[in-house]
Design an enzyme around this catalytic site. Structure first.
Site, PDB file in Angstrom:
ATOM      1  N   ARG A 232      -2.817  45.588  63.515  1.00  0.00           N
ATOM      2  CA  ARG A 232      -1.938  44.433  63.585  1.00  0.00           C
ATOM      3  C   ARG A 232      -2.469  43.368  62.622  1.00  0.00           C
ATOM      4  NH1 ARG A 232       1.380  47.123  65.098  1.00  0.00           N
ATOM      5  NH2 ARG A 232       2.643  47.066  66.988  1.00  0.00           N
TER       6      ARG A 232
ATOM      7  N   GLU B  46       5.867  39.319  59.950  1.00  0.00           N
ATOM      8  CA  GLU B  46       6.538  40.415  59.245  1.00  0.00           C
ATOM      9  C   GLU B  46       8.045  40.179  59.181  1.00  0.00           C
ATOM     10  OE1 GLU B  46       5.323  44.166  60.941  1.00  0.00           O
ATOM     11  OE2 GLU B  46       3.257  43.857  60.307  1.00  0.00           O
TER      12      GLU B  46
ATOM     13  N   HIS C 273       4.699  48.072  56.953  1.00  0.00           N
ATOM     14  CA  HIS C 273       4.548  48.550  58.343  1.00  0.00           C
ATOM     15  C   HIS C 273       5.111  49.975  58.477  1.00  0.00           C
ATOM     16  CE1 HIS C 273       4.129  47.032  62.733  1.00  0.00           C
ATOM     17  NE2 HIS C 273       3.932  48.338  62.675  1.00  0.00           N
TER      18      HIS C 273
HETATM   19  N1  LIG Z   1       0.919  50.404  61.722  1.00  0.00           N
HETATM   20  C1  LIG Z   1       1.619  51.058  62.613  1.00  0.00           C
HETATM   21  O1  LIG Z   1       2.759  51.435  62.391  1.00  0.00           O
HETATM   22  C2  LIG Z   1       1.004  51.368  63.938  1.00  0.00           C
HETATM   23  C3  LIG Z   1       0.091  50.518  64.499  1.00  0.00           C
HETATM   24  N2  LIG Z   1      -0.470  50.789  65.706  1.00  0.00           N
HETATM   25  C4  LIG Z   1      -1.461  49.848  66.216  1.00  0.00           C
HETATM   26  O2  LIG Z   1      -2.747  50.461  66.163  1.00  0.00           O
HETATM   27  C5  LIG Z   1      -3.585  49.898  67.179  1.00  0.00           C
HETATM   28  C6  LIG Z   1      -4.312  51.003  67.926  1.00  0.00           C
HETATM   29  O3  LIG Z   1      -3.382  51.800  68.621  1.00  0.00           O
HETATM   30  P1  LIG Z   1      -3.905  52.949  69.601  1.00  0.00           P
HETATM   31  O4  LIG Z   1      -5.032  53.665  68.971  1.00  0.00           O
HETATM   32  O5  LIG Z   1      -2.700  53.681  70.015  1.00  0.00           O
HETATM   33  O6  LIG Z   1      -4.444  52.063  70.821  1.00  0.00           O
HETATM   34  P2  LIG Z   1      -5.634  52.454  71.846  1.00  0.00           P
HETATM   35  O7  LIG Z   1      -5.496  51.553  72.993  1.00  0.00           O
HETATM   36  O8  LIG Z   1      -5.626  53.930  72.087  1.00  0.00           O
HETATM   37  O9  LIG Z   1      -6.969  52.093  71.033  1.00  0.00           O
HETATM   38  C7  LIG Z   1      -7.416  50.782  70.826  1.00  0.00           C
HETATM   39  C8  LIG Z   1      -8.942  50.803  70.920  1.00  0.00           C
HETATM   40  O10 LIG Z   1      -9.433  49.525  70.518  1.00  0.00           O
HETATM   41  C9  LIG Z   1     -10.579  49.249  71.329  1.00  0.00           C
HETATM   42  N3  LIG Z   1     -10.909  47.823  71.309  1.00  0.00           N
HETATM   43  C10 LIG Z   1     -10.451  46.836  72.126  1.00  0.00           C
HETATM   44  N4  LIG Z   1     -11.033  45.673  71.795  1.00  0.00           N
HETATM   45  C11 LIG Z   1     -11.864  45.932  70.754  1.00  0.00           C
HETATM   46  C12 LIG Z   1     -12.754  45.133  69.988  1.00  0.00           C
HETATM   47  N5  LIG Z   1     -12.892  43.817  70.216  1.00  0.00           N
HETATM   48  N6  LIG Z   1     -13.464  45.718  69.006  1.00  0.00           N
HETATM   49  C13 LIG Z   1     -13.340  47.040  68.755  1.00  0.00           C
HETATM   50  N7  LIG Z   1     -12.520  47.860  69.471  1.00  0.00           N
HETATM   51  C14 LIG Z   1     -11.788  47.302  70.446  1.00  0.00           C
HETATM   52  C15 LIG Z   1     -10.183  49.771  72.703  1.00  0.00           C
HETATM   53  O11 LIG Z   1     -11.321  50.020  73.493  1.00  0.00           O
HETATM   54  C16 LIG Z   1      -9.451  51.056  72.348  1.00  0.00           C
HETATM   55  O12 LIG Z   1     -10.340  52.162  72.375  1.00  0.00           O
HETATM   56  C17 LIG Z   1      -2.665  49.034  68.043  1.00  0.00           C
HETATM   57  O13 LIG Z   1      -2.807  47.701  67.628  1.00  0.00           O
HETATM   58  C18 LIG Z   1      -1.267  49.516  67.691  1.00  0.00           C
HETATM   59  O14 LIG Z   1      -0.298  48.533  67.908  1.00  0.00           O
HETATM   60  C19 LIG Z   1      -0.196  51.944  66.391  1.00  0.00           C
HETATM   61  C20 LIG Z   1       0.723  52.825  65.896  1.00  0.00           C
HETATM   62  C21 LIG Z   1       1.430  52.599  64.638  1.00  0.00           C
HETATM   63  O1  LIG Z   2       3.881  51.624  67.402  1.00  0.00           O
HETATM   64  C1  LIG Z   2       3.411  50.605  66.868  1.00  0.00           C
HETATM   65  O2  LIG Z   2       2.607  49.819  67.421  1.00  0.00           O
HETATM   66  C2  LIG Z   2       3.808  50.295  65.512  1.00  0.00           C
HETATM   67  O3  LIG Z   2       3.244  49.387  64.938  1.00  0.00           O
HETATM   68  C3  LIG Z   2       4.938  51.038  64.883  1.00  0.00           C
HETATM   69  O4  LIG Z   2       5.977  50.114  64.648  1.00  0.00           O
HETATM   70  P1  LIG Z   2       7.453  50.640  64.233  1.00  0.00           P
HETATM   71  O5  LIG Z   2       7.988  51.394  65.393  1.00  0.00           O
HETATM   72  O6  LIG Z   2       7.278  51.505  63.038  1.00  0.00           O
HETATM   73  O7  LIG Z   2       8.240  49.408  63.930  1.00  0.00           O
END
Ligand SMILES: NC(=O)C1=CN([C@@H]2O[C@H](COP(=O)(O)OP(=O)(O)OC[C@H]3O[C@@H](n4cnc5c(N)ncnc54)[C@H](O)[C@@H]3O)[C@@H](O)[C@H]2O)C=CC1
Ligand SMILES: O=C(O)C(=O)COP(=O)(O)O
Length: 615
Positions: free
Chosen positions: A303, A332, A351
């Site tokens: 994010r 965004e 994104h």
């Molecule tokens: N760019 C995109 O399109 C996408 C972005 N995302 C984003 O990616 C991120 C991760 O998603 P997931 O892996 O599914 O979530 P998740 O919940 O499986 O993993 C997040 C990890 O971050 C850790 N964490 C929490 N606070 C922390 C800190 N201060 N320092 C280091 N680690 C910390 C947690 O313990 C957890 O293991 C989310 O912000 C999600 O919104 C996810 C999917 C697509």
């Molecule tokens: O799943 C998330 O957290 C994402 O950031 C993906 O966003 P999107 O569904 O591609 O707009």
């Protein structure tokens, strides 16, 4: 074990239980979600916390699939592009209106005709949207992980369920992280733009190699661990920082968990995969960039808000950061003249992390199933703001439910960075027969308290055990008989985190666990034990814990520092082991003191350690 009675200075306890009772407003009937373990089969009814919707506007009408014909069909508004397989599933059950690129006004005017709304990250589902829905909107489906574009509080107040699709885009996001890592290192985007401009600049676009370089993965959750696995395959040395990840899961992938400072100061590449939370907001700032190796390269597919974007521009300009690759932005879409978008050393994508054909099909199916299930009255395992507690149980356990979540929340904040949590023991002291006290809700709430502050996962009664298992958390329960009245469900709840280090040594019990204990007094949850120190503060607002040499004047000194900052103390209590030796002071504060005030407290010579905890 030394647990002495606290000497209490009670200033202004306030009741807040109602405000803290988990979400939702009206009656809901829950059915077992397909292929998931469920311990819910009863009709749930929760206290109304807002006048909307009224009971007559039951928010989960029991629409059976067979009844869902012709004009009886609910209407689903799909406001962003959704995979065909998901649309097909929706059409079997509902009228589907795919209207993309709606203005906020258009969305508001359409939503009053819809029972469900499906969005990705590009649609802001604001309070105005819920107000405009006039009680008809029953479910919002977020086809992805992050729900920062949905006003959850407003959804809950309007009796609208929010569901997400947390797993189907994990691989896509990890692959995009790797794509950005490799293309940044080899200047692919810049070289492509240069060639398209008619140039042939072989010397300008000499890159850096990945093999043998150190990659720090920050946030070792679903996406982060998949990035780590792939980077290992590229011959990189991978380290990770995640205060809450189990070390054995990291070890299994060949990744060492290290402290935040070690991760950022020793790596050549840093990839961000933590959720945006109050703790991670702008965690990359002038100070943290200053600790990095000169010439570090940063990838962000998590994010935008975890980076202070102005500080990143400065770090790029002075060469601290050689390159960055960004998929996400604080706002965004960012302005076209945004300094990071225009920066020659930054690669940007709009994104796209979740945007693969496969992930979008997966996400579409996951969200369509959840939305249809919710419209049928089932509770999806991915419900974000679902009610957790049956009314009849809630009426009795309400303050203990709040207590359990807060104890989990406190315990996790006492864990030292770098030491993953594996074992959680919940100890209930009760005068009741074990069959007379169903602790599943309390266990779920402890799990919720531990997991939610540190991840993007939302825990409810349906998914609590499953989520804990997924994250390698072993939760055990123990009951101790208390010789009291069985009319009162519980005397106390203790949460132990086993085999972890604490950032506050005073929280470690004689058995070596982080231990916090709470009790309900006059309907209000109180913290009554930290480590081996008895205290007594009501669990509201925030808490400062100080371990100090027991001597006169300490309460006054700390109180003065907080008063200078206009920080209101709601409760204060001192617990001692041996008079004039060690004491713990627990101070409830309404506001969050700034860093300077906390530093002043830490600088008081008699204070040996302190920690600020958010409830
Ligand atoms: N760019 C995109 O399109 C996408 C972005 N995302 C984003 O990616 C991120 C991760 O998603 P997931 O892996 O599914 O979530 P998740 O919940 O499986 O993993 C997040 C990890 O971050 C850790 N964490 C929490 N606070 C922390 C800190 N201060 N320092 C280091 N680690 C910390 C947690 O313990 C957890 O293991 C989310 O912000 C999600 O919104 C996810 C999917 C697509
Ligand atoms: O799943 C998330 O957290 C994402 O950031 C993906 O966003 P999107 O569904 O591609 O707009």
């Amino acid at each position: 074990m030394a647990t002495l009675a606290p000497s209490k200075l009670s200033l202004s306890p306030r009741a807040s239980v109602a405000a803290l009772v988990p979400n939702s407003t009206t009656s809901i009937s829950l059915r077992r979600p397909r292929s998931r373990p469920s311990f819910l089969g009863t009709a749930l009814r929760l206290p109304e916390i807002s006048p909307i919707p009224r009971k007559s506007e039951s928010w989960h009408p029991q629409i059976s699939a067979s009844a869902a014909v012709a004009d009886a069909k609910p209407t689903v508004l799909v406001a962003e592009k959704l995979g065909e397989a998901g649309l097909a599933l929706l059409r079997e059950f509902a009228n589907v209106d795919c209207s993309y690129n709606l203005s906020p006004e258009e969305l508001c005017s359409k939503v009053s005709l819809c029972d469900a709304l499906i969005v990705r990250s590009g649609t802001k589902v604001t309070r105005e949207v819920f107000e405009a829905a006039r009680g008809r909107l029953k479910v919002v489906g977020r086809a992805g992980v992050g729900i920062d574009n949905v006003d959850l509080q407003a959804a809950t107040e309007h009796g609208c369920l929010v569901v997400n699709a947390p797993t189907a885009n994990t691989i896509a996001a990890a692959e995009h992280g790797i794509a950005l890592l490799a293309s940044m290192a080899r200047n692919v985007a810049q070289a492509d733009a240069s060639m398209k401009a008619g140039k042939w600049q072989r010397n300008k676009y000499v890159g850096v190699s990945l093999v043998g370089k150190t990659l720090a993965v920050l946030g070792f959750g679903k996406v982060g661990s998949e990035v780590a696995r792939r980077a290992k395959g590229l011959g990189m040395h991978v380290i990770a920082h995640d205060p809450y990840a189990p070390a054995d899961r990291a070890r299994a992938i060949g990744v060492e968990l290290v402290s935040f400072d070690e991760a950022i100061s020793t790596s050549d590449f840093i990839s961000l995969h933590m959720p945006l939370t109050p703790t991670t907001s702008k965690i990359f700032n002038d100070e943290t960039f200053g600790k990095m190796k000169k010439g570090v390269r940063i990838i962000n597919v998590a994010r935008g808000g975890v980076i202070d974007e102005d500080a990143l521009v400065r770090a790029l300009d002075d060469g601290t950061v050689a390159q960055a690759a960004l998929d996400v932005f604080t706002k965004e879409p960012p302005a076209t003249d945004h300094k990071l978008v225009q920066h020659p050393n930054v690669t940007v994508t709009p994104h796209l992390g979740a945007s693969t054909m496969e992930a979008q099909e997966g996400v579409a199916i996951e969200i369509a199933e959840a939305v249809v299930g919710a419209l049928k009255g089932e509770l999806a395992a991915t419900a974000v703001n679902a009610p957790m507690v049956p009314a009849e149980v809630l009426s009795e356990l309400a303050p203990y439910v709040v207590l359990a979540e807060k104890l989990g929340r406190l315990a996790v904040q006492l864990v030292a960075g770098g030491s993953g949590i594996k074992g959680v023991k919940v100890v209930y002291t009760s005068a009741r027969d074990p069959d007379d006290l169903d602790t599943r809700i309390l266990r779920a709430m402890v799990t919720k308290g531990i997991i939610e502050p540190i991840s993007s996962v939302f825990v409810n009664l349906v998914n609590a055990d499953y989520t804990a298992k997924q994250r390698g958390l072993r939760i055990s329960e123990e009951r101790i008989f208390h010789d009291g009245s069985p009319e009162i469900p519980l005397d106390s709840i203790q949460v132990h985190l086993t085999n972890v280090e604490s950032k506050f040594a005073g929280a470690i019990s004689d058995s070596g666990d982080i231990r916090v204990e709470g009790r309900v007094k006059d309907g209000i949850p109180h913290l009554t034990l930290v480590g081996s120190f008895a205290v007594d503060v009501s669990l509201e607002g925030n808490i400062i814990l100080c371990r100090q040499v027991d001597q006169p004047g300490m309460i006054g000194r700390v109180g003065n520092i907080l008063a200078e900052q206009n920080v209101n103390i709601s409760f204060m209590s001192v617990g001692r082991t041996i008079p004039k030796k060690q004491a713990i002071m627990a101070i409830g504060v309404d506001e969050e003191p700034d860093k300077e005030a906390l530093k002043k407290i830490g600088d008081i010579p008699a204070i040996e350690e302190f920690v600020f905890l958010k409830l």
